[in-house]
Design a protein around this motif. Structure first.
Motif, PDB file in Angstrom:
ATOM      1  N   TRP B  38      15.706 -13.894 -56.783  1.00 29.98           N
ATOM      2  CA  TRP B  38      14.901 -13.466 -55.151  1.00 29.98           C
ATOM      3  C   TRP B  38      15.957 -14.769 -54.459  1.00 29.98           C
ATOM      4  CZ3 TRP B  38      13.632  -8.882 -53.093  1.00 29.98           C
ATOM      5  CH2 TRP B  38      13.655  -8.405 -53.975  1.00 29.98           C
ATOM      6  N   ILE B  39      15.668 -15.648 -55.055  1.00 31.33           N
ATOM      7  CA  ILE B  39      16.554 -16.891 -53.904  1.00 31.33           C
ATOM      8  C   ILE B  39      17.770 -16.810 -53.913  1.00 31.33           C
ATOM      9  CG2 ILE B  39      16.845 -19.409 -54.071  1.00 31.33           C
ATOM     10  CD1 ILE B  39      14.114 -19.731 -55.592  1.00 31.33           C
ATOM     11  N   ALA B  40      18.619 -16.230 -55.107  1.00 30.10           N
ATOM     12  CA  ALA B  40      20.146 -16.229 -54.542  1.00 30.10           C
ATOM     13  C   ALA B  40      20.335 -14.757 -53.418  1.00 30.10           C
ATOM     14  CB  ALA B  40      20.597 -16.037 -55.884  1.00 30.10           C
ATOM     15  N   THR B  41      19.389 -14.184 -53.937  1.00 30.97           N
ATOM     16  CA  THR B  41      19.562 -13.138 -52.947  1.00 30.97           C
ATOM     17  C   THR B  41      19.673 -13.417 -51.112  1.00 30.97           C
ATOM     18  OG1 THR B  41      18.811 -11.585 -54.296  1.00 30.97           O
ATOM     19  CG2 THR B  41      19.301 -10.432 -51.808  1.00 30.97           C
ATOM     20  N   PHE B  42      18.522 -14.120 -51.483  1.00 34.51           N
ATOM     21  CA  PHE B  42      17.993 -14.332 -50.234  1.00 34.51           C
ATOM     22  C   PHE B  42      19.207 -15.298 -49.211  1.00 34.51           C
ATOM     23  CE2 PHE B  42      14.611 -12.580 -50.595  1.00 34.51           C
ATOM     24  CZ  PHE B  42      14.553 -11.454 -49.348  1.00 34.51           C
ATOM     25  N   ILE B  43      19.551 -16.457 -50.940  1.00 36.91           N
ATOM     26  CA  ILE B  43      21.283 -17.180 -49.556  1.00 36.91           C
ATOM     27  C   ILE B  43      22.016 -16.633 -48.639  1.00 36.91           C
ATOM     28  CG2 ILE B  43      22.815 -18.933 -50.235  1.00 36.91           C
ATOM     29  CD1 ILE B  43      21.223 -19.527 -52.717  1.00 36.91           C
ATOM     30  N   GLY B  44      22.842 -15.621 -49.287  1.00 42.75           N
ATOM     31  CA  GLY B  44      23.577 -14.986 -48.222  1.00 42.75           C
ATOM     32  C   GLY B  44      22.614 -14.025 -46.976  1.00 42.75           C
ATOM     33  N   LEU B  45      21.279 -13.470 -46.894  1.00 47.78           N
ATOM     34  CA  LEU B  45      21.091 -13.792 -45.902  1.00 47.78           C
ATOM     35  C   LEU B  45      21.079 -14.804 -45.051  1.00 47.78           C
ATOM     36  CD1 LEU B  45      18.464 -11.028 -46.888  1.00 47.78           C
ATOM     37  CD2 LEU B  45      20.930 -10.135 -45.783  1.00 47.78           C
ATOM     38  N   LEU B  46      20.259 -15.655 -45.435  1.00 48.69           N
ATOM     39  CA  LEU B  46      19.807 -17.115 -44.560  1.00 48.69           C
ATOM     40  C   LEU B  46      21.411 -17.623 -44.007  1.00 48.69           C
ATOM     41  CD1 LEU B  46      18.238 -19.376 -43.664  1.00 48.69           C
ATOM     42  CD2 LEU B  46      19.319 -20.169 -45.933  1.00 48.69           C
ATOM     43  N   VAL B  47      22.242 -17.240 -44.853  1.00 50.12           N
ATOM     44  CA  VAL B  47      24.017 -17.787 -44.384  1.00 50.12           C
ATOM     45  C   VAL B  47      23.957 -16.913 -42.956  1.00 50.12           C
ATOM     46  CG1 VAL B  47      26.661 -18.128 -44.786  1.00 50.12           C
ATOM     47  CG2 VAL B  47      24.761 -19.089 -46.064  1.00 50.12           C
ATOM     48  N   LEU B  48      24.003 -15.815 -43.418  1.00 51.64           N
ATOM     49  CA  LEU B  48      24.230 -14.753 -41.838  1.00 51.64           C
ATOM     50  C   LEU B  48      23.704 -14.938 -41.421  1.00 51.64           C
ATOM     51  CD1 LEU B  48      25.826 -12.355 -41.725  1.00 51.64           C
ATOM     52  CD2 LEU B  48      24.044 -10.594 -42.215  1.00 51.64           C
ATOM     53  N   CYS B  49      22.191 -15.361 -41.145  1.00 49.39           N
ATOM     54  CA  CYS B  49      21.630 -14.992 -39.534  1.00 49.39           C
ATOM     55  C   CYS B  49      22.234 -16.512 -39.604  1.00 49.39           C
ATOM     56  CB  CYS B  49      20.128 -15.823 -39.987  1.00 49.39           C
ATOM     57  SG  CYS B  49      19.929 -14.256 -40.951  1.00 49.39           S
ATOM     58  N   LEU B  50      22.553 -17.752 -40.202  1.00 47.48           N
ATOM     59  CA  LEU B  50      22.821 -19.421 -39.554  1.00 47.48           C
ATOM     60  C   LEU B  50      24.056 -18.312 -38.609  1.00 47.48           C
ATOM     61  CD1 LEU B  50      22.132 -21.626 -42.053  1.00 47.48           C
ATOM     62  CD2 LEU B  50      21.412 -21.692 -39.994  1.00 47.48           C
ATOM     63  N   LEU B  51      25.494 -18.306 -39.499  1.00 46.22           N
ATOM     64  CA  LEU B  51      26.623 -17.480 -38.419  1.00 46.22           C
ATOM     65  C   LEU B  51      26.319 -17.170 -37.505  1.00 46.22           C
ATOM     66  CD1 LEU B  51      30.005 -16.877 -40.793  1.00 46.22           C
ATOM     67  CD2 LEU B  51      29.195 -15.438 -38.968  1.00 46.22           C
ATOM     68  N   LEU B  52      25.487 -15.927 -37.543  1.00 46.65           N
ATOM     69  CA  LEU B  52      24.862 -15.726 -35.853  1.00 46.65           C
ATOM     70  C   LEU B  52      24.316 -16.039 -34.933  1.00 46.65           C
ATOM     71  CD1 LEU B  52      23.842 -12.004 -37.676  1.00 46.65           C
ATOM     72  CD2 LEU B  52      26.302 -12.231 -36.481  1.00 46.65           C
ATOM     73  N   TYR B  53      23.743 -16.706 -35.578  1.00 43.33           N
ATOM     74  CA  TYR B  53      22.920 -17.821 -34.704  1.00 43.33           C
ATOM     75  C   TYR B  53      23.497 -19.139 -33.814  1.00 43.33           C
ATOM     76  CZ  TYR B  53      20.133 -22.268 -33.096  1.00 43.33           C
ATOM     77  OH  TYR B  53      19.862 -23.048 -32.377  1.00 43.33           O
ATOM     78  N   ASP B  54      24.983 -19.491 -35.022  1.00 49.24           N
ATOM     79  CA  ASP B  54      25.412 -20.316 -34.211  1.00 49.24           C
ATOM     80  C   ASP B  54      26.427 -20.190 -33.600  1.00 49.24           C
ATOM     81  OD1 ASP B  54      26.899 -22.952 -34.538  1.00 49.24           O
ATOM     82  OD2 ASP B  54      28.449 -21.950 -35.728  1.00 49.24           O
ATOM     83  N   ILE B  55      26.957 -19.008 -34.199  1.00 48.73           N
ATOM     84  CA  ILE B  55      28.111 -18.191 -32.468  1.00 48.73           C
ATOM     85  C   ILE B  55      27.236 -17.949 -31.829  1.00 48.73           C
ATOM     86  CG2 ILE B  55      29.143 -16.157 -32.548  1.00 48.73           C
ATOM     87  CD1 ILE B  55      30.329 -16.896 -35.448  1.00 48.73           C
ATOM     88  N   ILE B  56      26.286 -17.183 -31.891  1.00 48.10           N
ATOM     89  CA  ILE B  56      25.807 -16.431 -30.166  1.00 48.10           C
ATOM     90  C   ILE B  56      24.900 -18.187 -29.353  1.00 48.10           C
ATOM     91  CG2 ILE B  56      23.443 -15.969 -29.137  1.00 48.10           C
ATOM     92  CD1 ILE B  56      24.413 -13.599 -31.861  1.00 48.10           C
ATOM     93  N   SER B  57      25.072 -18.445 -30.013  1.00 51.09           N
ATOM     94  CA  SER B  57      24.318 -20.153 -29.246  1.00 51.09           C
ATOM     95  C   SER B  57      25.580 -20.734 -28.601  1.00 51.09           C
ATOM     96  CB  SER B  57      23.793 -20.794 -30.065  1.00 51.09           C
ATOM     97  OG  SER B  57      24.120 -22.197 -30.941  1.00 51.09           O
ATOM     98  N   ASP B  58      26.595 -20.758 -29.421  1.00 56.48           N
ATOM     99  CA  ASP B  58      28.264 -21.363 -28.778  1.00 56.48           C
ATOM    100  C   ASP B  58      28.243 -20.586 -28.436  1.00 56.48           C
ATOM    101  OD1 ASP B  58      28.001 -24.020 -30.942  1.00 56.48           O
ATOM    102  OD2 ASP B  58      28.939 -23.229 -31.627  1.00 56.48           O
ATOM    103  N   GLY B  59      28.969 -19.534 -28.490  1.00 55.91           N
ATOM    104  CA  GLY B  59      29.945 -18.842 -27.048  1.00 55.91           C
ATOM    105  C   GLY B  59      28.493 -17.885 -26.181  1.00 55.91           C
ATOM    106  N   ALA B  60      27.744 -17.169 -25.985  1.00 51.69           N
ATOM    107  CA  ALA B  60      26.669 -16.801 -25.103  1.00 51.69           C
ATOM    108  C   ALA B  60      27.444 -16.717 -23.736  1.00 51.69           C
ATOM    109  CB  ALA B  60      25.727 -16.146 -26.007  1.00 51.69           C
ATOM    110  N   SER B  61      27.040 -18.208 -23.813  1.00 55.83           N
ATOM    111  CA  SER B  61      26.528 -18.674 -22.263  1.00 55.83           C
ATOM    112  C   SER B  61      28.901 -18.343 -21.886  1.00 55.83           C
ATOM    113  CB  SER B  61      26.669 -19.997 -21.711  1.00 55.83           C
ATOM    114  OG  SER B  61      27.488 -20.382 -22.876  1.00 55.83           O
ATOM    115  N   ARG B  62      28.945 -18.029 -22.299  1.00 57.11           N
ATOM    116  CA  ARG B  62      30.810 -18.529 -21.931  1.00 57.11           C
ATOM    117  C   ARG B  62      31.120 -16.654 -22.048  1.00 57.11           C
ATOM    118  NH1 ARG B  62      34.715 -18.276 -19.714  1.00 57.11           N
ATOM    119  NH2 ARG B  62      36.166 -19.053 -19.555  1.00 57.11           N
ATOM    120  N   LEU B  63      30.591 -16.025 -21.811  1.00 52.58           N
ATOM    121  CA  LEU B  63      30.892 -14.291 -22.124  1.00 52.58           C
ATOM    122  C   LEU B  63      30.578 -13.957 -20.387  1.00 52.58           C
ATOM    123  CD1 LEU B  63      29.687 -12.444 -24.784  1.00 52.58           C
ATOM    124  CD2 LEU B  63      32.249 -13.010 -24.716  1.00 52.58           C
TER     125      LEU B  63
END
Lengths: 314, 310
Positions: B38-63
């Motif tokens: 289960w941990i292995a499965t959620f590593i993927g999901l966690l990274v996906l969330c982090l990635l989306l969060y990072d990109i939106i928090s960095d770039g949303a204001s510039r859109l």
């Protein structure tokens, strides 16, 4: 039969019906040949790749002896005192790939086991497509993530970690190829017939013992095929290593310093204004040839392994 | 039978045998193993969330509309991705027009027409092989064959060259998807068609393809979304990173230089100034939105397809 002619043949309707068999046959043949020609385009692609690489690589080795290519310990093809030690690039590709595989293979396989054996059908129905989103994220996005998110975090507890480094590129690359391993292994594990599991339980094994002792060996060929695909992906991955690992060709296995992989070198030369007749231009084809040979050998191994170890079930 | 240790009503002597069921320890290990998966499965999901969060928090204001409707610039605040967005749309259309008929035709040939001989097997092995060739190798092929040898037709590293290269890249994916969709159509339908005297092509065109087309389209859209995210082959064929014009909407447009969303993002990421990194994040958001749109279409098609078959 002669004594009972078909009622159709005598009726008026039969005269009206004109099958136009010649036209049908003709269009059938035409379509068949056009589609066959389309199918041949994929063969032509392979031939095109092989001949392009062989031709330019041959030109390259007319100017640089293959001995230097394989024995020098520096890679400086764009300098005046050019050195062509391909192992400098190969070592960087090797290092980032190994880091990536340390992430992708165990995590991917465990996730595949979870999806196939432990998750309920409803959870699986949601989890699998979500994991596949990870596979659809463009690699340039992973490169951004590695350089501007993972590297700063790692720098807080790994001393001496440079802005460009093999470690962060390798880790993120592992995440990028994880869904391929998980998805393909899951297909193989899911396809193992239920009767094998039941037979194992009947002998008194626990669920984990059934999985590691019966299900995984039965799915071995599919799992190994997914692993080999992961290796090929890691070796050919371009944008993550170009963005996050840098463009410093150094012969090192230190994951904290900038390195340049084979793919990153091809990108570096392609971005510059290199004339098509120059040696540097031919160099990228020689590096490409090396890359192609590596993935080709992996493919052949995978093909052989699947043929040799595939389990067939009714 | 007399050699059997359990003759008659005599039961095996478990207490004195070497067999130790040791169930409590084995079940504990089972628990640990299940948690690990289960941990292995959620590593993927966690990274996906982090990635989306990072990109939106960095770039949303510039859109902003200015960002989407401006050409690239040396000053990060006025730069935009109009030429990249338009270039990506051009590439998408050219790639689709080239890859769809060829891929679907090849799939139909291999699944419905081809005899099972050495030649067909060779094509099949070859397609499997092509799917694992790194995309940058396709870039080298495109550079040599399309951008250099066919320069009079393609006009160098043009939209046509990019489209041809990407079409070759996604051809194996479309072929495999087409074959899977065709294989899912029950054989009784083919036999019914032949029984009323249809030729093989008539059966495929009128009976099989209408059943298979949602699956074919889903596979094609997923393959195209892969093409849209590709950066390496486009850089290798020599696509530019700084384009301040739009290709004319005509056949000459095919021969003009171009840039694409992933190339523009790469260009911004590789600059040292943080302001350009913000632009890159905003560019990634636009790229991901395009992909999201395409993938949603594909998933909706697939769901409709699967419900219809039940």
């Amino acid at each position: 039969m002669k004594s009972h002619p078909s009622p159709l043949a005598r009726s008026q309707d039969a005269q009206m019906w004109q099958p136009k068999r010649n036209l049908s046959k003709w269009s059938e043949q035409l379509v068949k040949y056009i589609f066959a020609a389309f199918a041949l385009i994929s063969v032509a692609t392979t031939l095109g790749i092989v001949f392009t690489l062989i031709f330019e690589t041959f030109e390259f080795f007319r100017e640089v002896p293959i001995f230097r290519f394989l024995t020098e310990t520096q890679w400086t093809p764009l300098f005046t005192n050019a050195k062509f030690g391909i192992w400098v690039l190969v070592s960087a590709t090797f290092m980032t790939s190994v880091i990536a595989l340390f992430v992708a293979l165990p995590v991917g396989l465990l996730a595949a086991i979870c999806l196939s054996e432990y998750a309920s059908p409803r959870v699986r129905q949601w989890l699998k497509p979500t994991l596949e989103i990870l596979a659809g994220v463009p690699t340039v996005v992973y490169g951004y993530f590695a350089l501007l998110f993972i590297t700063p975090i790692l720098q807080t507890f790994i001393p001496g970690l440079k802005t460009f480094n093999g470690l962060s590129a390798g880790l993120v690359m592992g995440i990028a190829i994880l869904p391929f391993v998980a998805s393909l292994s899951e297909d193989a594990i899911y396809a193992v017939p239920q009767s094998l599991r039941q037979g194992s339980y009947a002998l008194g094994t626990t669920k984990r013992e059934t999985i590691t002792g019966v299900v995984l060996p039965a799915a071995l060929s599919g799992i190994v095929a997914s692993f080999v695909l992961a290796v090929a992906r890691a070796v050919g991955e371009t944008m993550i290593v170009t963005i996050a690992a840098g463009s410093n060709p150094t012969l090192t296995f230190d994951p904290r310093v900038p390195v340049q992989t084979m793919t990153a070198f091809i990108v570096q030369v392609s971005l510059g204004d290199t004339p098509a007749t120059s040696l540097a231009f031919k160099t990228i084809f020689a590096v490409g040839m090396m890359l192609f040979l590596m993935t080709f050998v992996l493919n052949i191994f995978s093909f052989w392994f699947v043929r040799r170890f595939q389990e067939k079930y009714e | 039978m007399s050699s059997s240790p359990y003759s008659g009503s005599e039961l095996p002597d478990i207490a004195n045998s070497d067999f130790q069921p040791n169930l409590s320890k084995r079940y504990a290990l089972d628990q640990v193993f299940e948690q690990l998966t289960w941990i292995a499965t959620f590593i993927g999901l966690l990274v996906l969330c982090l990635l989306l969060y990072d990109i939106i928090s960095d770039g949303a204001s510039r859109l902003s509309w200015q960002f989407i409707s401006s050409f690239p610039s040396r000053r990060p605040a006025t730069a935009g991705l109009l030429s990249a967005l338009v270039g990506s749309i051009w590439l998408l259309c050219v790639t689709a027009v080239l890859a769809f008929p060829v891929g679907v035709g090849s799939g139909i040939f291999l699944e419905e027409f081809a005899p099972d001989n050495f030649f067909t097997q060779l094509i099949e092995i070859n397609i499997g092989n092509l799917a694992a060739v790194p995309s940058i190798i396709y870039g080298l092929l495109g550079l040599q064959v399309f951008a250099r040898l066919m320069r009079p037709i393609t006009g160098g590293p043009s939209i046509l060259t990019g489209g041809l290269t990407l079409a070759l890249l996604i051809l194996p994916i479309i072929i495999v998807a087409t074959r899977e969709a065709l294989r899912a159509v029950p054989n009784s339908l083919r036999q019914g068609g032949f029984a009323v005297g249809a030729t093989r092509w008539q059966v495929v065109r009128d009976l099989i393809l209408p059943q298979a087309i949602p699956g074919v389209l889903t596979g094609t859209i997923l393959a195209l979304s892969r093409a849209i995210g590709e950066t390496a082959p486009l850089i290798t064929i020599g696509a530019l990173t700084f384009i301040a014009f739009l290709p004319p909407l005509s056949l000459e447009g095919l021969q003009t230089d171009f840039t694409a969303l992933p190339i523009q993002v790469y260009n911004w990421v590789s600059r040292p100034q943080p302001a350009f990194h913000t632009n890159a994040a905003a560019g990634i958001i636009v790229l991901m939105l395009v992909l999201l749109l395409m993938n949603t279409t594909a998933v909706l098609l697939r769901n409709k397809f699967q419900k219809g078959r039940m």
